[in-house]
Design a protein around this motif. Structure first.
Motif, mmCIF file in Angstrom:
data_model
loop_
_atom_site.group_PDB
_atom_site.id
_atom_site.type_symbol
_atom_site.label_atom_id
_atom_site.label_comp_id
_atom_site.label_asym_id
_atom_site.label_seq_id
_atom_site.Cartn_x
_atom_site.Cartn_y
_atom_site.Cartn_z
ATOM 1 N N THR A 9 0.859 -1.176 0.000
ATOM 2 C CA THR A 9 0.000 0.000 0.000
ATOM 3 C C THR A 9 0.899 1.232 0.000
ATOM 4 N N VAL A 10 0.660 2.117 -0.951
ATOM 5 C CA VAL A 10 1.440 3.343 -1.079
ATOM 6 C C VAL A 10 0.669 4.477 -0.421
ATOM 7 N N VAL A 11 1.329 5.253 0.407
ATOM 8 C CA VAL A 11 0.710 6.416 1.044
ATOM 9 C C VAL A 11 0.994 7.626 0.153
ATOM 10 N N ARG A 12 -0.078 8.243 -0.328
ATOM 11 C CA ARG A 12 0.030 9.385 -1.236
ATOM 12 C C ARG A 12 0.548 10.603 -0.485
ATOM 13 N N PRO A 13 1.664 11.185 -0.942
ATOM 14 C CA PRO A 13 2.164 12.405 -0.297
ATOM 15 C C PRO A 13 1.199 13.568 -0.519
ATOM 16 N N GLY A 14 1.162 14.503 0.392
ATOM 17 C CA GLY A 14 0.312 15.677 0.254
ATOM 18 C C GLY A 14 0.598 16.421 -1.042
ATOM 19 N N ASP A 26 1.232 -3.144 -21.036
ATOM 20 C CA ASP A 26 2.533 -3.492 -20.474
ATOM 21 C C ASP A 26 2.501 -3.305 -18.965
ATOM 22 N N ASP A 27 2.357 -4.416 -18.237
ATOM 23 C CA ASP A 27 2.230 -4.346 -16.784
ATOM 24 C C ASP A 27 3.484 -3.814 -16.103
ATOM 25 N N ALA A 28 4.605 -3.824 -16.808
ATOM 26 C CA ALA A 28 5.850 -3.345 -16.203
ATOM 27 C C ALA A 28 5.926 -1.826 -16.137
ATOM 28 N N VAL A 29 5.052 -1.115 -16.876
ATOM 29 C CA VAL A 29 5.151 0.353 -16.900
ATOM 30 C C VAL A 29 3.862 1.059 -16.470
ATOM 31 N N ASP A 30 2.849 0.308 -16.060
ATOM 32 C CA ASP A 30 1.618 0.959 -15.596
ATOM 33 C C ASP A 30 1.630 1.056 -14.075
ATOM 34 N N SER A 31 0.677 1.793 -13.537
ATOM 35 C CA SER A 31 0.542 1.902 -12.092
ATOM 36 C C SER A 31 -0.327 0.760 -11.587
ATOM 37 N N ASP A 32 0.071 0.154 -10.484
ATOM 38 C CA ASP A 32 -0.696 -0.952 -9.893
ATOM 39 C C ASP A 32 -1.481 -0.529 -8.661
ATOM 40 N N ALA A 33 -1.307 0.700 -8.210
ATOM 41 C CA ALA A 33 -1.968 1.167 -6.995
ATOM 42 C C ALA A 33 -3.403 1.607 -7.297
ATOM 43 N N ASP A 34 -4.326 1.207 -6.442
ATOM 44 C CA ASP A 34 -5.700 1.676 -6.546
ATOM 45 C C ASP A 34 -5.696 3.182 -6.322
ATOM 46 N N PRO A 35 -6.314 3.977 -7.236
ATOM 47 C CA PRO A 35 -6.256 5.434 -7.100
ATOM 48 C C PRO A 35 -6.933 5.987 -5.846
ATOM 49 N N THR A 36 -7.812 5.221 -5.242
ATOM 50 C CA THR A 36 -8.501 5.681 -4.037
ATOM 51 C C THR A 36 -7.732 5.341 -2.763
ATOM 52 N N SER A 37 -7.253 4.093 -2.675
ATOM 53 C CA SER A 37 -6.633 3.625 -1.425
ATOM 54 C C SER A 37 -5.114 3.512 -1.473
ATOM 55 N N GLY A 38 -4.537 3.439 -2.666
ATOM 56 C CA GLY A 38 -3.098 3.217 -2.794
ATOM 57 C C GLY A 38 -2.709 1.761 -2.644
ATOM 58 N N ALA A 39 -3.686 0.877 -2.405
ATOM 59 C CA ALA A 39 -3.403 -0.548 -2.213
ATOM 60 C C ALA A 39 -3.235 -1.265 -3.550
ATOM 61 N N MET A 40 -2.391 -2.256 -3.550
ATOM 62 C CA MET A 40 -2.192 -3.115 -4.716
ATOM 63 C C MET A 40 -2.724 -4.495 -4.385
ATOM 64 N N ALA A 56 3.642 2.401 -8.430
ATOM 65 C CA ALA A 56 2.528 3.341 -8.278
ATOM 66 C C ALA A 56 2.853 4.611 -9.045
ATOM 67 N N GLY A 57 1.885 5.094 -9.815
ATOM 68 C CA GLY A 57 2.051 6.354 -10.530
ATOM 69 C C GLY A 57 1.418 7.491 -9.745
ATOM 70 N N LEU A 58 2.174 8.563 -9.561
ATOM 71 C CA LEU A 58 1.679 9.746 -8.862
ATOM 72 C C LEU A 58 2.061 10.977 -9.661
ATOM 73 N N TYR A 59 1.260 12.015 -9.532
ATOM 74 C CA TYR A 59 1.576 13.283 -10.191
ATOM 75 C C TYR A 59 1.128 14.424 -9.296
ATOM 76 N N ARG A 60 1.715 15.570 -9.514
ATOM 77 C CA ARG A 60 1.342 16.777 -8.773
ATOM 78 C C ARG A 60 0.552 17.660 -9.734
ATOM 79 N N PRO A 61 -0.749 17.864 -9.487
ATOM 80 C CA PRO A 61 -1.552 18.726 -10.364
ATOM 81 C C PRO A 61 -0.989 20.148 -10.397
#
Length: 81
Positions: A9-14, A26-40, A56-61
């Motif tokens: 489980t990834v904790v999303r930084p503020g 391609d499973d090697a380059v996509d994000s596996d974390a659930d966008p709501t919980s961060g859990a895989m 896990a893929g994250l971005y800063r809006p």
């Protein structure tokens, strides 16, 4: 690691958002974390196995004035009608 079933489980930084999970073929380059919980999902590892495809893929809006960029289209439409 010892053989067994593991979850991450990834904790999303503020200030960051998760990208959509499991996009593309391609499973090697996509994000596996659930966008709501961060859990895989759980994965089972056997003795000596190394699986580096979990990430896990994250971005800063970004913002321009009052308009926030980088948000999913459906959320932008709902907010700016």
């Amino acid at each position: 690691m010892a053989p067994g079933t593991y979850t991450v489980t990834v904790v999303r930084p503020g200030g960051y958002e998760f990208t959509a999970a499991n996009q593309g073929t391609d499973d090697a380059v996509d994000s596996d974390a659930d966008p709501t919980s961060g859990a895989m999902s759980a994965t089972e590892l056997v003795s000596g196995e190394e699986d580096l495809t979990w990430d896990a893929g994250l971005y800063r809006p970004a913002s321009i004035g009052e308009r926030r960029l980088g948000r999913p289209e459906r959320q932008r439409r709902a907010r700016y009608r």
